[in-house]
Write a protein that holds these residues in place. Sequence first.
Motif, PDB file in Angstrom:
ATOM      1  N   ARG A  70       0.826  -1.210   0.000  1.00 49.04           N
ATOM      2  CA  ARG A  70       0.000   0.000   0.000  1.00 49.04           C
ATOM      3  C   ARG A  70       0.861   1.261   0.000  1.00 49.04           C
ATOM      4  NH1 ARG A  70      -5.151  -2.001   0.672  1.00 49.04           N
ATOM      5  NH2 ARG A  70      -5.041  -4.200   1.260  1.00 49.04           N
ATOM      6  N   PHE A  71       2.066   1.161   0.543  1.00 50.79           N
ATOM      7  CA  PHE A  71       3.026   2.263   0.496  1.00 50.79           C
ATOM      8  C   PHE A  71       3.572   2.450  -0.921  1.00 50.79           C
ATOM      9  CE2 PHE A  71       7.502   3.647   0.832  1.00 50.79           C
ATOM     10  CZ  PHE A  71       7.343   4.858   1.485  1.00 50.79           C
ATOM     11  N   VAL A  72       3.789   1.341  -1.627  1.00 54.60           N
ATOM     12  CA  VAL A  72       4.393   1.375  -2.968  1.00 54.60           C
ATOM     13  C   VAL A  72       3.391   1.765  -4.037  1.00 54.60           C
ATOM     14  CG1 VAL A  72       5.366  -0.106  -4.788  1.00 54.60           C
ATOM     15  CG2 VAL A  72       6.218  -0.282  -2.430  1.00 54.60           C
ATOM     16  N   CYS A  73       2.148   1.314  -3.897  1.00 52.36           N
ATOM     17  CA  CYS A  73       1.173   1.423  -4.984  1.00 52.36           C
ATOM     18  C   CYS A  73       0.982   2.876  -5.440  1.00 52.36           C
ATOM     19  CB  CYS A  73      -0.163   0.823  -4.541  1.00 52.36           C
ATOM     20  SG  CYS A  73      -1.269   0.530  -5.935  1.00 52.36           S
ATOM     21  N   GLY A  74       1.089   3.081  -6.742  1.00 47.59           N
ATOM     22  CA  GLY A  74       0.940   4.404  -7.330  1.00 47.59           C
ATOM     23  C   GLY A  74       2.221   5.185  -7.450  1.00 47.59           C
ATOM     24  N   ARG A  75       3.310   4.683  -6.870  1.00 51.11           N
ATOM     25  CA  ARG A  75       4.602   5.384  -6.914  1.00 51.11           C
ATOM     26  C   ARG A  75       5.508   4.717  -7.941  1.00 51.11           C
ATOM     27  NH1 ARG A  75       6.614   6.831  -0.898  1.00 51.11           N
ATOM     28  NH2 ARG A  75       8.279   7.657  -2.212  1.00 51.11           N
ATOM     29  N   ILE A  84       9.043  -3.778 -11.239  1.00 44.71           N
ATOM     30  CA  ILE A  84       7.726  -4.115 -11.757  1.00 44.71           C
ATOM     31  C   ILE A  84       7.663  -3.739 -13.237  1.00 44.71           C
ATOM     32  CG2 ILE A  84       5.246  -3.723 -11.549  1.00 44.71           C
ATOM     33  CD1 ILE A  84       6.565  -5.162  -9.148  1.00 44.71           C
ATOM     34  N   PRO A  85       7.344  -4.675 -14.133  1.00 41.52           N
ATOM     35  CA  PRO A  85       7.289  -4.355 -15.566  1.00 41.52           C
ATOM     36  C   PRO A  85       6.323  -3.206 -15.854  1.00 41.52           C
ATOM     37  CG  PRO A  85       7.216  -6.735 -15.239  1.00 41.52           C
ATOM     38  CD  PRO A  85       7.080  -6.105 -13.885  1.00 41.52           C
ATOM     39  N   GLU A  86       6.746  -2.299 -16.705  1.00 41.18           N
ATOM     40  CA  GLU A  86       5.961  -1.096 -16.984  1.00 41.18           C
ATOM     41  C   GLU A  86       4.600  -1.424 -17.597  1.00 41.18           C
ATOM     42  OE1 GLU A  86       6.734   3.360 -18.860  1.00 41.18           O
ATOM     43  OE2 GLU A  86       8.369   1.898 -18.699  1.00 41.18           O
ATOM     44  N   VAL A  87       4.505  -2.563 -18.269  1.00 41.99           N
ATOM     45  CA  VAL A  87       3.250  -2.965 -18.892  1.00 41.99           C
ATOM     46  C   VAL A  87       2.135  -3.138 -17.854  1.00 41.99           C
ATOM     47  CG1 VAL A  87       3.699  -5.457 -18.802  1.00 41.99           C
ATOM     48  CG2 VAL A  87       2.264  -4.529 -20.625  1.00 41.99           C
ATOM     49  N   LEU A  88       2.495  -3.301 -16.584  1.00 41.91           N
ATOM     50  CA  LEU A  88       1.511  -3.521 -15.524  1.00 41.91           C
ATOM     51  C   LEU A  88       1.182  -2.262 -14.723  1.00 41.91           C
ATOM     52  CD1 LEU A  88       2.814  -6.956 -14.265  1.00 41.91           C
ATOM     53  CD2 LEU A  88       0.479  -6.522 -15.027  1.00 41.91           C
ATOM     54  N   TRP A  89       1.901  -1.194 -14.959  1.00 39.08           N
ATOM     55  CA  TRP A  89       1.741  -0.014 -14.118  1.00 39.08           C
ATOM     56  C   TRP A  89       0.320   0.541 -14.161  1.00 39.08           C
ATOM     57  CZ3 TRP A  89       6.725   3.509 -14.637  1.00 39.08           C
ATOM     58  CH2 TRP A  89       7.843   2.758 -14.202  1.00 39.08           C
ATOM     59  N   GLU A  90      -0.282   0.593 -15.340  1.00 38.06           N
ATOM     60  CA  GLU A  90      -1.624   1.153 -15.465  1.00 38.06           C
ATOM     61  C   GLU A  90      -2.637   0.328 -14.665  1.00 38.06           C
ATOM     62  OE1 GLU A  90      -4.566   3.839 -16.737  1.00 38.06           O
ATOM     63  OE2 GLU A  90      -2.381   3.972 -16.945  1.00 38.06           O
ATOM     64  N   SER A  91      -2.534  -0.988 -14.766  1.00 39.69           N
ATOM     65  CA  SER A  91      -3.445  -1.848 -14.002  1.00 39.69           C
ATOM     66  C   SER A  91      -3.250  -1.667 -12.504  1.00 39.69           C
ATOM     67  CB  SER A  91      -3.229  -3.317 -14.374  1.00 39.69           C
ATOM     68  OG  SER A  91      -3.689  -3.595 -15.669  1.00 39.69           O
ATOM     69  N   LEU A  92      -2.006  -1.554 -12.082  1.00 37.95           N
ATOM     70  CA  LEU A  92      -1.729  -1.365 -10.656  1.00 37.95           C
ATOM     71  C   LEU A  92      -2.288  -0.046 -10.149  1.00 37.95           C
ATOM     72  CD1 LEU A  92       1.948  -2.673 -10.562  1.00 37.95           C
ATOM     73  CD2 LEU A  92      -0.038  -3.765  -9.518  1.00 37.95           C
ATOM     74  N   ASP A  93      -2.210   0.980 -10.986  1.00 36.78           N
ATOM     75  CA  ASP A  93      -2.659   2.310 -10.569  1.00 36.78           C
ATOM     76  C   ASP A  93      -4.183   2.437 -10.553  1.00 36.78           C
ATOM     77  OD1 ASP A  93      -0.038   3.032 -10.344  1.00 36.78           O
ATOM     78  OD2 ASP A  93       0.031   4.245 -12.174  1.00 36.78           O
ATOM     79  N   THR A  94      -4.870   1.675 -11.409  1.00 33.93           N
ATOM     80  CA  THR A  94      -6.308   1.894 -11.591  1.00 33.93           C
ATOM     81  C   THR A  94      -7.184   0.794 -10.992  1.00 33.93           C
ATOM     82  OG1 THR A  94      -6.222   0.844 -13.781  1.00 33.93           O
ATOM     83  CG2 THR A  94      -5.937   3.244 -13.684  1.00 33.93           C
ATOM     84  N   THR A  95      -6.628  -0.379 -10.743  1.00 34.46           N
ATOM     85  CA  THR A  95      -7.424  -1.471 -10.190  1.00 34.46           C
ATOM     86  C   THR A  95      -7.634  -1.247  -8.694  1.00 34.46           C
ATOM     87  OG1 THR A  95      -6.513  -3.029 -11.800  1.00 34.46           O
ATOM     88  CG2 THR A  95      -7.576  -3.971  -9.865  1.00 34.46           C
ATOM     89  N   LEU A  96      -8.867  -1.395  -8.250  1.00 30.88           N
ATOM     90  CA  LEU A  96      -9.174  -1.249  -6.833  1.00 30.88           C
ATOM     91  C   LEU A  96      -8.473  -2.351  -6.041  1.00 30.88           C
ATOM     92  CD1 LEU A  96     -10.935   0.411  -4.824  1.00 30.88           C
ATOM     93  CD2 LEU A  96     -12.688  -1.367  -5.113  1.00 30.88           C
ATOM     94  N   MET A  97      -7.769  -1.958  -4.994  1.00 35.62           N
ATOM     95  CA  MET A  97      -7.049  -2.933  -4.188  1.00 35.62           C
ATOM     96  C   MET A  97      -8.014  -3.704  -3.293  1.00 35.62           C
ATOM     97  SD  MET A  97      -3.713  -0.738  -2.959  1.00 35.62           S
ATOM     98  CE  MET A  97      -2.624  -2.110  -2.647  1.00 35.62           C
TER      99      MET A  97
END
Length: 399
Positions: A70-75, A84-97
Amino acid sequence: MSNRVIEVRGVPQANRQARVNELEALGFTWANLDQEQYWIDQLVVMNRGTYQELEEASRKLWAIFDKAVRFVCGRHDLYQMISIPEVLWESLDTTLMNEPGLLSRYARFDFAVSGTGEIKLLELNADTPTGYVEAAVATPWMCRQYGVDSPNEQMAKRIQEAWAVERPDTAACVAYGQHAEDSGTINMLVRHSGLDITCVDCLDLWIDEGIVRDASGRQIERMFALYPKEWMAVDDGGDALAYSMEMGYLQLFNPPHAILLQSKGLQALIWGLHELNLLYTPDEKSVIERYMLPTYNKAVFDGSFVSKSMFGREGGSVKIFDGSGQLEVQDEAGFDTSRLFPLIYQKRAELAQIHLESGSFHLLTGMFMINGEPCGLLGRAGGPITGNASHFVAIGVGG
């Protein structure tokens, strides 16, 4: 009952093939692999006090890892730091945890438990752990024969609870129907879920304008996959799969945030936050100090240490260095993912040695975390590095 932390009981029975056939009927079809005896017909028994400490350590570490994610997410700077592969960044930023404790509903800690009962975490597989059938089916089967308790009896119930929430319509692995271990793993997970779920081969999937379909053309909307998410950075269909997730056409289980838990770089981040007195409470820091190993992005150790890829699996990429920094042993069998992902460096921890009929081995102790609860032991017997050539040995809990 012995007061020893870990002891071995029994000897291999003469009728191995009959016992292998019995395990096969239960769904564990790879007790023998390539004419080798993968399953060892003896039982390891852990002292109950040690098990209880291991269970509590797992529960507390799970919360510590959750807090780090939760500290890392969005940073994005931290995504990059833990590879973390860049291809996943959008999903990590927008998917509800998911709620706390449920970032992954199917995970496994791997511990070094010494002969004196010292417990040290080696790594966390929070994305695609195997060993489920060995732990959930074969281990209770072995324990019942010896009259020994098995916490693993709860694993099927935990899977049923987890999948009742996630409700995947499809379960997938690479080479379904051919790769015995992965196919058997998803088959058993589906059986224990009690749901009507179709099993497919990842290589048969295709994606059209974000819609994922199987070989028959059926749309897949909710999929459990034994497919490491980091491979989306290198596989041909990785971008398309990521797009499907970003657009909400596909929900993948474990969910995207499991890859943040999966990266061994997160362990280095947790250790760094601990040393800097950031994020964690004094109680959490004492847990980190006691059960985690100093882990860094550089080799800064005086004594013996280990290097491994941030996304290495099955021992691949692991190297052990002695106290003078000289290479002592390295994994030769697993795929070396350090060609794709950076390394982390971790203080060395000694695995307990066990003496079996087939020889002396180092014991790796796995603890499954299913639906947020520690609920299953997995024993692997091998060399100093636990890789593909290691054996499965059941672990029960004594008095």
